[in-house]
Design a protein around this motif. Structure first.
Motif, PDB file in Angstrom:
ATOM      1  N   UNK A  48     -37.398  32.642   4.739  1.00 31.69           N
ATOM      2  CA  UNK A  48     -36.793  32.410   3.725  1.00 31.69           C
ATOM      3  C   UNK A  48     -36.053  31.143   3.432  1.00 31.69           C
ATOM      4  N   UNK A  49     -36.433  30.506   2.268  1.00 31.76           N
ATOM      5  CA  UNK A  49     -35.744  29.434   1.903  1.00 31.76           C
ATOM      6  C   UNK A  49     -35.204  29.261   0.410  1.00 31.76           C
ATOM      7  N   UNK A  50     -34.151  28.489   0.199  1.00 29.74           N
ATOM      8  CA  UNK A  50     -33.580  28.232  -0.950  1.00 29.74           C
ATOM      9  C   UNK A  50     -33.667  26.620  -1.114  1.00 29.74           C
ATOM     10  N   UNK A  51     -34.446  26.070  -2.060  1.00 27.59           N
ATOM     11  CA  UNK A  51     -34.677  24.710  -2.284  1.00 27.59           C
ATOM     12  C   UNK A  51     -34.016  24.492  -3.662  1.00 27.59           C
ATOM     13  N   UNK A  52     -33.087  23.490  -3.713  1.00 25.99           N
ATOM     14  CA  UNK A  52     -32.622  23.516  -5.259  1.00 25.99           C
ATOM     15  C   UNK A  52     -32.230  24.829  -5.622  1.00 25.99           C
ATOM     16  N   UNK A  53     -32.752  25.279  -6.919  1.00 22.79           N
ATOM     17  CA  UNK A  53     -32.424  26.675  -7.496  1.00 22.79           C
ATOM     18  C   UNK A  53     -33.825  27.684  -7.461  1.00 22.79           C
ATOM     19  N   UNK A  54     -34.514  27.317  -6.303  1.00 25.86           N
ATOM     20  CA  UNK A  54     -35.795  28.116  -6.092  1.00 25.86           C
ATOM     21  C   UNK A  54     -35.693  28.838  -4.864  1.00 25.86           C
ATOM     22  N   UNK A  55     -36.168  30.135  -4.890  1.00 23.79           N
ATOM     23  CA  UNK A  55     -36.171  30.961  -3.359  1.00 23.79           C
ATOM     24  C   UNK A  55     -37.504  31.000  -3.283  1.00 23.79           C
ATOM     25  N   UNK A  56     -38.121  30.887  -1.933  1.00 20.68           N
ATOM     26  CA  UNK A  56     -39.275  31.181  -1.502  1.00 20.68           C
ATOM     27  C   UNK A  56     -39.072  31.819  -0.309  1.00 20.68           C
ATOM     28  N   UNK A  57     -40.084  33.115  -0.130  1.00 19.00           N
ATOM     29  CA  UNK A  57     -40.162  33.863   1.006  1.00 19.00           C
ATOM     30  C   UNK A  57     -41.661  33.951   1.545  1.00 19.00           C
ATOM     31  N   UNK A  58     -41.920  34.043   2.761  1.00 15.31           N
ATOM     32  CA  UNK A  58     -43.146  34.115   3.243  1.00 15.31           C
ATOM     33  C   UNK A  58     -42.934  35.190   4.394  1.00 15.31           C
ATOM     34  N   UNK A  59     -43.956  36.402   4.328  1.00 18.46           N
ATOM     35  CA  UNK A  59     -43.931  37.392   5.444  1.00 18.46           C
ATOM     36  C   UNK A  59     -45.383  37.560   5.848  1.00 18.46           C
ATOM     37  N   UNK A  60     -45.440  37.583   7.166  1.00 13.17           N
ATOM     38  CA  UNK A  60     -46.867  38.067   7.474  1.00 13.17           C
ATOM     39  C   UNK A  60     -46.426  38.824   8.894  1.00 13.17           C
ATOM     40  N   UNK A  61     -47.570  39.599   8.926  1.00 12.51           N
ATOM     41  CA  UNK A  61     -47.600  40.720  10.090  1.00 12.51           C
ATOM     42  C   UNK A  61     -48.923  40.549  10.804  1.00 12.51           C
ATOM     43  N   UNK A  62     -48.866  40.631  12.210  1.00 12.05           N
ATOM     44  CA  UNK A  62     -50.005  40.379  13.077  1.00 12.05           C
ATOM     45  C   UNK A  62     -50.006  41.664  13.993  1.00 12.05           C
ATOM     46  N   UNK A  63     -51.225  41.902  14.546  1.00 11.06           N
ATOM     47  CA  UNK A  63     -51.517  43.025  15.441  1.00 11.06           C
ATOM     48  C   UNK A  63     -52.352  42.376  16.317  1.00 11.06           C
ATOM     49  N   UNK A  64     -52.208  43.204  17.565  1.00 10.19           N
ATOM     50  CA  UNK A  64     -52.925  42.927  18.646  1.00 10.19           C
ATOM     51  C   UNK A  64     -53.112  44.241  19.524  1.00 10.19           C
ATOM     52  N   UNK A  65     -54.338  44.262  20.162  1.00 10.34           N
ATOM     53  CA  UNK A  65     -54.740  45.614  20.855  1.00 10.34           C
ATOM     54  C   UNK A  65     -54.587  45.286  22.433  1.00 10.34           C
ATOM     55  N   UNK A  66     -53.303  44.725  22.654  1.00  2.00           N
ATOM     56  CA  UNK A  66     -52.811  44.783  24.142  1.00  2.00           C
ATOM     57  C   UNK A  66     -51.490  45.079  24.016  1.00  2.00           C
ATOM     58  N   UNK A  67     -50.821  45.077  25.135  1.00  2.00           N
ATOM     59  CA  UNK A  67     -49.342  45.376  25.379  1.00  2.00           C
ATOM     60  C   UNK A  67     -48.951  44.259  26.099  1.00  2.00           C
ATOM     61  N   UNK A  68     -49.619  43.069  26.183  1.00  2.00           N
ATOM     62  CA  UNK A  68     -49.189  41.645  26.667  1.00  2.00           C
ATOM     63  C   UNK A  68     -48.635  41.544  27.905  1.00  2.00           C
ATOM     64  N   UNK A  69     -48.849  42.659  28.762  1.00  2.00           N
ATOM     65  CA  UNK A  69     -48.261  42.570  30.228  1.00  2.00           C
ATOM     66  C   UNK A  69     -48.685  41.209  30.776  1.00  2.00           C
ATOM     67  N   UNK A  70     -47.808  40.469  31.328  1.00  8.96           N
ATOM     68  CA  UNK A  70     -47.804  38.943  32.038  1.00  8.96           C
ATOM     69  C   UNK A  70     -48.483  38.157  31.183  1.00  8.96           C
ATOM     70  N   UNK A  71     -48.775  38.305  29.763  1.00  7.85           N
ATOM     71  CA  UNK A  71     -49.425  37.054  29.231  1.00  7.85           C
ATOM     72  C   UNK A  71     -48.449  36.679  27.971  1.00  7.85           C
ATOM     73  N   UNK A  72     -48.882  35.545  27.381  1.00  8.18           N
ATOM     74  CA  UNK A  72     -48.014  35.014  26.313  1.00  8.18           C
ATOM     75  C   UNK A  72     -48.182  35.723  25.169  1.00  8.18           C
ATOM     76  N   UNK A  73     -46.802  36.003  24.688  1.00  6.49           N
ATOM     77  CA  UNK A  73     -46.896  36.886  23.361  1.00  6.49           C
ATOM     78  C   UNK A  73     -46.601  36.069  22.098  1.00  6.49           C
TER      79      UNK A  73
END
Length: 133
Positions: A48-73
């Motif tokens: 979320x950002x406020x620049x001058x008098x404008x608010x901007x927000x960005x929302x992203x959701x990711x999914x993975x079919x793994x529990x990432x044991x021992x790997x980069x999350x």
């Protein structure tokens, strides 16, 4: 009989005055969920950002079919898939105190009133560690 008006006497929810300069900048939030019961993980990235008098927000959701044991999350891992994303913009307006000087809220993002202490001290960070621009 004449009633006395209520005077808030310093019980305001918001700090007394803010400027648009006080609100400038971006804040980042990320939430990683790794299931211990199944091969399933989610990563929520919000900016979320406020620049001058404008608010901007960005929302992203990711999914993975793994529990990432021992790997980069982080999103550098090819296991993540974008499951949903949206953006929002709004005008930021500063609010004046109520008639008795009491500040319920000291600024608005679109139609939603806020007080700066909550906005600026939320659980957001200065940058992402798992997410990326």
């Amino acid at each position: 009989m004449q009633g006395c008006p209520y005077i808030a006497s310093g019980d305001s929810l918001a700090s007394d005055k803010i400027t648009l300069e006080d609100l400038q900048g971006c804040q980042y939030f990320e939430d990683l969920y790794i299931s211990s019961f199944s091969q399933y993980s989610t990563l929520r990235c919000e900016k979320k950002c406020i620049i001058d008098s404008v608010y901007y927000s960005e929302h992203r959701f990711y999914k993975a079919d793994t529990n990432f044991l021992g790997t980069d999350t982080s999103l550098a891992s090819p296991l993540w898939e974008l499951s949903s994303a949206w953006q929002d913009t709004a005008i930021v307006k500063l609010l004046e105190p109520e008639n008795d000087g009491f500040y319920y809220y000291n600024f608005k993002i679109g139609n939603e009133a806020n007080y700066s202490d909550d906005y600026l001290n939320a659980s957001y960070k200065k940058e992402w560690t798992l997410c990326k621009e």
